[in-house]
Design a protein around this motif. Structure first.
Motif, PDB file in Angstrom:
ATOM      1  N   GLY A 113      10.363 -18.867  -2.135  1.00 17.81           N
ATOM      2  CA  GLY A 113      11.441 -20.008  -1.854  1.00 17.81           C
ATOM      3  C   GLY A 113      10.645 -20.923  -0.897  1.00 17.81           C
ATOM      4  N   GLU A 114      11.553 -22.141  -0.699  1.00 18.57           N
ATOM      5  CA  GLU A 114      11.288 -23.030   0.270  1.00 18.57           C
ATOM      6  C   GLU A 114      11.248 -22.555   1.744  1.00 18.57           C
ATOM      7  N   GLU A 115      10.154 -22.686   2.440  1.00 19.48           N
ATOM      8  CA  GLU A 115      10.460 -22.528   3.808  1.00 19.48           C
ATOM      9  C   GLU A 115       9.979 -23.985   4.670  1.00 19.48           C
ATOM     10  N   VAL A 116      10.918 -24.317   5.408  1.00 16.91           N
ATOM     11  CA  VAL A 116      10.893 -25.385   6.138  1.00 16.91           C
ATOM     12  C   VAL A 116      10.964 -25.119   7.612  1.00 16.91           C
TER      13      VAL A 116
ATOM     14  N   GLU B 289       1.742 -13.791   2.878  1.00 13.97           N
ATOM     15  CA  GLU B 289       1.561 -14.955   2.082  1.00 13.97           C
ATOM     16  C   GLU B 289       0.733 -14.763   0.666  1.00 13.97           C
ATOM     17  N   LEU B 290       1.399 -15.009  -0.368  1.00 14.63           N
ATOM     18  CA  LEU B 290       0.315 -14.847  -1.426  1.00 14.63           C
ATOM     19  C   LEU B 290       0.025 -16.242  -2.191  1.00 14.63           C
ATOM     20  N   ALA B 291       0.986 -17.109  -2.107  1.00 16.51           N
ATOM     21  CA  ALA B 291       0.590 -18.579  -2.374  1.00 16.51           C
ATOM     22  C   ALA B 291       1.678 -19.640  -1.954  1.00 16.51           C
TER      23      ALA B 291
ATOM     24  N   ALA C 192       6.714 -28.113   5.562  1.00 14.63           N
ATOM     25  CA  ALA C 192       7.630 -27.856   4.414  1.00 14.63           C
ATOM     26  C   ALA C 192       6.761 -27.461   3.271  1.00 14.63           C
ATOM     27  N   ARG C 193       7.103 -26.214   2.782  1.00 14.16           N
ATOM     28  CA  ARG C 193       6.177 -25.702   1.821  1.00 14.16           C
ATOM     29  C   ARG C 193       6.834 -24.661   0.905  1.00 14.16           C
ATOM     30  N   ARG C 194       6.558 -24.359  -0.376  1.00 16.13           N
ATOM     31  CA  ARG C 194       7.021 -23.388  -1.185  1.00 16.13           C
ATOM     32  C   ARG C 194       6.142 -22.092  -1.044  1.00 16.13           C
ATOM     33  N   VAL C 195       6.675 -21.003  -0.759  1.00 20.02           N
ATOM     34  CA  VAL C 195       5.665 -19.923  -0.321  1.00 20.02           C
ATOM     35  C   VAL C 195       6.159 -18.738  -1.344  1.00 20.02           C
TER      36      VAL C 195
ATOM     37  N   LEU D  44      -6.444   5.641   8.418  1.00 21.06           N
ATOM     38  CA  LEU D  44      -6.611   6.193   7.110  1.00 21.06           C
ATOM     39  C   LEU D  44      -5.949   4.951   6.062  1.00 21.06           C
ATOM     40  N   ALA D  45      -6.920   4.629   5.321  1.00 24.42           N
ATOM     41  CA  ALA D  45      -6.330   3.692   4.312  1.00 24.42           C
ATOM     42  C   ALA D  45      -7.200   3.773   2.962  1.00 24.42           C
ATOM     43  N   ALA D  46      -6.834   2.885   1.769  1.00 28.41           N
ATOM     44  CA  ALA D  46      -7.249   3.105   0.568  1.00 28.41           C
ATOM     45  C   ALA D  46      -7.421   1.472  -0.033  1.00 28.41           C
ATOM     46  N   VAL D  47      -8.626   1.232  -0.949  1.00 30.85           N
ATOM     47  CA  VAL D  47      -8.425  -0.070  -1.274  1.00 30.85           C
ATOM     48  C   VAL D  47      -7.690  -0.460  -2.393  1.00 30.85           C
ATOM     49  N   VAL D  48      -6.928  -1.532  -2.457  1.00 30.10           N
ATOM     50  CA  VAL D  48      -5.842  -1.788  -3.598  1.00 30.10           C
ATOM     51  C   VAL D  48      -6.222  -3.101  -4.044  1.00 30.10           C
ATOM     52  N   ASP D  49      -5.863  -3.446  -5.244  1.00 25.48           N
ATOM     53  CA  ASP D  49      -5.728  -4.990  -5.546  1.00 25.48           C
ATOM     54  C   ASP D  49      -4.561  -5.537  -5.533  1.00 25.48           C
ATOM     55  N   GLU D  50      -4.402  -7.031  -5.487  1.00 26.95           N
ATOM     56  CA  GLU D  50      -3.279  -7.840  -5.251  1.00 26.95           C
ATOM     57  C   GLU D  50      -2.157  -7.074  -6.408  1.00 26.95           C
ATOM     58  N   GLY D  51      -2.626  -7.027  -7.520  1.00 25.54           N
ATOM     59  CA  GLY D  51      -1.751  -6.405  -8.508  1.00 25.54           C
ATOM     60  C   GLY D  51      -0.827  -5.260  -8.220  1.00 25.54           C
ATOM     61  N   THR D  52      -1.671  -4.239  -7.773  1.00 22.63           N
ATOM     62  CA  THR D  52      -1.012  -2.980  -7.240  1.00 22.63           C
ATOM     63  C   THR D  52      -0.332  -3.250  -6.079  1.00 22.63           C
ATOM     64  N   ALA D  53      -0.691  -4.059  -5.217  1.00 18.44           N
ATOM     65  CA  ALA D  53       0.289  -4.462  -4.037  1.00 18.44           C
ATOM     66  C   ALA D  53       1.546  -4.949  -4.418  1.00 18.44           C
ATOM     67  N   ARG D  54       1.577  -5.965  -5.280  1.00 14.64           N
ATOM     68  CA  ARG D  54       2.778  -6.799  -5.666  1.00 14.64           C
ATOM     69  C   ARG D  54       3.577  -5.762  -6.421  1.00 14.64           C
ATOM     70  N   ARG D  55       2.935  -4.783  -7.143  1.00 14.41           N
ATOM     71  CA  ARG D  55       4.182  -3.922  -7.985  1.00 14.41           C
ATOM     72  C   ARG D  55       4.543  -2.843  -6.819  1.00 14.41           C
ATOM     73  N   ALA D  56       3.796  -2.204  -6.128  1.00 15.53           N
ATOM     74  CA  ALA D  56       4.081  -1.102  -5.267  1.00 15.53           C
ATOM     75  C   ALA D  56       5.220  -1.768  -4.170  1.00 15.53           C
ATOM     76  N   ALA D  57       5.055  -3.001  -3.497  1.00 18.57           N
ATOM     77  CA  ALA D  57       5.887  -3.685  -2.608  1.00 18.57           C
ATOM     78  C   ALA D  57       6.709  -4.500  -3.450  1.00 18.57           C
ATOM     79  N   ALA D  58       7.435  -4.286  -4.577  1.00 16.47           N
ATOM     80  CA  ALA D  58       8.185  -5.333  -5.234  1.00 16.47           C
ATOM     81  C   ALA D  58       9.436  -5.781  -4.206  1.00 16.47           C
ATOM     82  N   SER D  59       9.795  -4.654  -3.581  1.00 20.91           N
ATOM     83  CA  SER D  59      11.158  -4.981  -3.059  1.00 20.91           C
ATOM     84  C   SER D  59      10.956  -5.791  -1.865  1.00 20.91           C
ATOM     85  N   PHE D  60       9.691  -6.152  -1.396  1.00 17.59           N
ATOM     86  CA  PHE D  60       9.542  -7.142  -0.512  1.00 17.59           C
ATOM     87  C   PHE D  60       9.068  -8.423  -0.910  1.00 17.59           C
ATOM     88  N   ALA D  61       9.127  -8.515  -2.180  1.00 15.00           N
ATOM     89  CA  ALA D  61       8.616  -9.871  -2.826  1.00 15.00           C
ATOM     90  C   ALA D  61       9.678 -10.869  -2.638  1.00 15.00           C
ATOM     91  N   ALA D  62       9.277 -12.128  -2.173  1.00 17.18           N
ATOM     92  CA  ALA D  62      10.137 -13.268  -2.102  1.00 17.18           C
ATOM     93  C   ALA D  62       9.469 -14.413  -2.418  1.00 17.18           C
TER      94      ALA D  62
END
Length: 846
Positions: free
Chosen positions: A608-611, A630-632, A620-623, A588-606
């Protein structure tokens, strides 16, 4: 008019005087009474003074299930010759039938828990009866603990009775402060046990899955029971889905009614099951019919042997019911239903040998369930660790830690674990804290009514036929006329009344622009998506490589033909893991957009540099990410040297020290050091992989600090680096050539390389003629080398660690075999006394 004749027939009457005495003297008691004795119906009436004399008291009876609460209240009212709502009433979630003069009120344990949080003194209540306490439901255990706190601190006069048909009487007696145990003898009719296992093995249950072959076997056993015995048949199955499938296969029974009883069944169906039938019946039931309820007319029980228990995967945040083998105690309870009114028979769909291997009792919920709601209740009670609560089993530390983490994320507790005002409000909604968070935070954005609608859907999973699209399921429920839709509407009304004001208050953790354009622009899909995202932020999932990756790191698949398949983001409300599958499956699931995902899961947002080391090299990348999603991602040119160094070490651990440049001399040095470490120990270094990884800073610097990628590692001379580990400080390093020489001079004058590949015993491979005249095998560090004696062509002729013995006993056979093949080489009869040589006879003569 009181039905005195029916009351007089209840066997528990004989135990009433002892129960009264126990409560007068101790204030607590444990009542053990077999099924059908009247412990659920007569005892509360007696304690309330409604029958049998005695002072008038107000009695609360706590039942684990709504169906049992309603049935018990109706039965007690019938015994008094009344309708419910007079002297006897009941309260379950979403339904209250209690009159102003009620002396007995039957409630579910969940309702009593909420009442205790609002009024710890339970003002006006004189006695609380905890019925069916053997089932060890989490709410029931929590209620018992809270009531004992109330007795100890606020109301020592409050009387408590723990009642059950089969329970750990001694354990409950200890928990209730040394309470007396009162036992009632029942009128037990014999129940014959028939072992009826399937003819062929069936697959064991996994998750919610039950082998269809077992269900087909249960159908055949029901048909057999109808043919062999008179009376109604009560068949126990694990869940609603299995009941529906068995009902569908029980066709052509010739006027026999097939009824389905479970927690989701309509009240009318439940009432019909609990009333005497006009004809013969087959009642398909879940474990709700194990206790509390008497199904009249039953003479036969068919037991599938399965039950449903809660389980939770704390690491993935996936919790659900799972199918298990029913415990022996449950089997006894089920079998007893066949002997409530007359001799009966139970058909058990497993073997007698299997029965002996079953667990004795079901697992207490506190040991296996999601403890988030329990932890919030404990925090609101003032004991965040639950350390001071009187519980038969303490909550597992890991489950409590996971629960507190969730509560902190939704703002229900402060850093010390104490309940916040928001947490108190959440606890009083009668919902899991995740759903309470969704209701409170979504109401200002989408309106209290619509938020309540979706949360009501999430609080009781819709039927499978509603599909896996939450928004579509919502539309189906709105226009549906089935039993689920009726229950959903009732729950939605309850939630709306408790959250009307939420729409007028500012959201706690969502910015004002959560929904562009305001509520009027929101369709069902966006509302359902937002609510589900707020309830389960760690299950927000992004499409990736043909599946979905959740924020918590779990991968999930969508069923074939699902309308959700092309969605870039999903808020997953329900997921399970099929047998043998590597991924979870979205139920069971519902369709959401990235904006809603970012706001609802704000506590999981991070961000930084990942090597790290990936696919054989440093990446080596910034994620920017939400948990595992991974969003970007952007390349990182000037990565932190420390992070690069750690990535290179990760690569050396993952792909091995072979990433360095190991020349033959370097390999030889490592083998020589391994030999010395084995035979002489310290200060010679351990050069095994684990030891070298542990001491990398001692031997691989500064080369490692200058490296940036795999190619740099391949240029590091491993032998030169390894030499740093030699015991230079003690001076022992200078003895390396003495103790483990690279080459040994043999009698012919040749310097032969020693092979230290086997550190137990090095090998010296030398032509046989070059060893003439040597009486003892060479040794290194006191260890005789294993001499491989070679023919003139360099092929192995003999192997020995004792050269003297070989010259004496083995040489003759070698000489006989090789002298004809190599006539130009010397083959003296006494090799120990012969002159060693590297040459043929012709060279020797010259």
């Amino acid at each position: 008019m009181i039905r005195t004749d029916a009351l007089d027939r209840l066997p528990v009457r004989s135990a009433v005087p002892a129960l009264r005495d126990a409560l007068e003297e101790h204030g607590t008691a444990v009542l053990c009474a077999p099924p059908g004795t009247g412990k659920t119906t007569l005892v509360p009436l007696v304690l309330a003074g409604l029958v049998g004399g005695g002072p008038a008291r107000r009695v609360l009876v706590a039942e684990p299930r709504r169906i049992a609460a309603r049935a018990a209240a109706r039965r007690m009212a019938w015994l008094l010759g009344e309708q419910t709502g007079g002297n006897v009433g009941y309260t379950v979630r979403g339904e209250r039938v209690v009159g102003p003069r009620a002396r007995v009120e039957v409630v579910t344990t969940g309702v009593l828990l909420q009442r205790l949080q609002r009024d710890q003194e339970l003002a006006g209540v004189d006695v609380v009866v905890l019925d069916e306490c053997h089932e060890r439901h989490l709410d029931a255990d929590t209620v018992a603990a809270f009531l004992l706190d109330v007795r100890a601190a606020l109301r020592p006069e409050l009387r408590l009775v723990a009642a059950s048909a089969t329970t750990d009487a001694e354990g409950w007696a200890r928990l209730l402060g040394g309470a007396p145990v009162v036992e009632a003898q029942g009128v037990s009719y014999p129940v014959e046990v028939v072992w009826a296992p399937p003819a062929r093995p069936v697959r064991p249950p996994h998750g919610m899955r039950v082998d269809p072959a077992l269900l087909a076997h249960v159908v055949s056993v029901v048909r057999r029971a109808l043919a062999e015995r008179d009376g109604d048949v009560l068949c126990f199955l694990p869940g609603v889905g299995e009941i529906a499938r068995v009902a569908g296969q029980l066709g052509g029974l010739g006027g026999i009614d097939v009824l389905q009883v479970h927690g989701r069944a309509p009240a009318a169906v439940q009432d019909a099951v609990l009333a005497p039938g006009t004809g013969r019946r087959v009642v398909l039931a879940t474990s709700v019919a194990e206790s509390s309820l008497t199904v009249p007319g039953v003479r036969v029980v068919v037991d599938s042997g399965l039950a449903r228990e809660p389980r939770v995967d704390h690491a993935r945040g996936l919790s659900a019911l799972t199918t298990v083998r029913a415990a022996q105690a449950a089997g006894r309870q089920r079998a007893g239903r066949a002997g409530r009114e007359a001799p009966g028979r139970v058909y058990r769909c497993w073997s007698e040998a299997e029965d002996a291997r079953l667990p004795r009792f079901p697992a207490p919920e506190i040991k296996v369930a999601d403890l988030t709601a329990f932890a919030l209740q404990a925090a609101c009670w003032g004991d965040p660790e639950a350390a001071g609560l009187a519980l038969l089993d303490p909550p597992p530390a890991g489950a409590m830690a996971a629960a507190r983490s969730v509560l902190s994320a939704v703002g229900a507790v402060d850093p010390a674990g104490r309940a916040t005002p928001r947490g108190v409000r959440m606890s009083r909604l009668g919902l899991h804290p995740r759903l309470a968070r969704a209701l409170l935070d979504a109401a200002p954005e989408v309106g209290a009514d619509r938020a309540a609608d979706v949360v009501a859907l999430l609080s009781e999973e819709p039927p499978r036929e509603y599909g896996d699209d939450l928004a579509a399921a919502w539309r189906t429920a709105r226009r549906g006329g089935d039993a689920y839709a009726a229950r959903w509407r009732t729950e939605a009304r309850r939630l709306r009344s408790g959250t009307r004001d939420a729409a007028e208050k500012a959201p706690k953790n969502l910015p004002p622009d959560t929904v562009a354009g305001g509520r009027a622009d929101l369709g069902d899909d966006r509302v359902a998506g937002l609510v589900a995202a707020l309830a389960f932020p760690e299950r927000l999932a992004r499409a990736q490589g043909g599946s979905y990756l959740m924020v918590n790191g779990t991968r999930a698949d969508i069923g074939d033909g699902s309308a959700l398949r092309d969605a870039p983001w999903l808020a997953v409300a329900v997921a399970d893991r099929p047998v043998g599958a590597g991924h979870a499956r979205v139920r069971l699931a519902a369709v959401v957009d990235e904006g809603t995902a970012r706001r609802a899961a704000a506590s999981f947002a991070a961000e930084g540099e990942e090597v790290h080391w990936s696919e054989g090299d440093v990446v080596a990348r910034r994620v920017e990410r939400l948990g595992a999603v991974e969003l970007a991602v952007r390349p990182l040119r000037n990565a932190d040297p420390g992070l690069v160094r750690e990535a290179l070490l990760e690569g050396l651990r993952a792909d091995g020290l072979g990433l360095l440049r190991w020349s033959p001399d370097a390999e030889a040095l490592r083998r020589r050091l391994a030999f010395l470490r084995l035979h002489l120990g310290a200060p010679w270094p351990d050069v095994g992989d684990d030891a070298l990884h542990a001491r990398v800073a001692e031997w691989l610097e500064p080369e490692l600090s200058r490296a940036r990628r795999r190619a740099d590692l391949s240029r590091i001379d491993a032998g030169q680096a390894l030499a740093r580990l030699l015991p230079w400080a003690t001076g022992e390093a200078a003895r390396l050539e003495e103790l483990a020489p690279e080459r040994i001079e043999v009698p012919s004058g040749s310097r032969i390389r020693v092979d230290y590949g086997n550190p137990e015993q090095p090998v010296l491979a030398v032509k046989l003629q070059e060893m003439f005249g040597l009486h003892a095998s060479p040794a290194v560090a006191g260890v005789p080398v294993l001499v491989h004696l070679l023919s003139p062509a360099g092929r192995p002729a003999a192997v020995t660690a004792d050269l003297a013995s070989f010259w004496k006993d083995g040489y003759r056979a070698v000489r006989a075999e090789l002298r004809g093949r190599y006539p130009k080489h010397p083959w003296p009869e006494d090799p120990a006394a012969a002159e060693p040589t590297r040459h043929t006879n012709a060279r020797l003569r010259r």
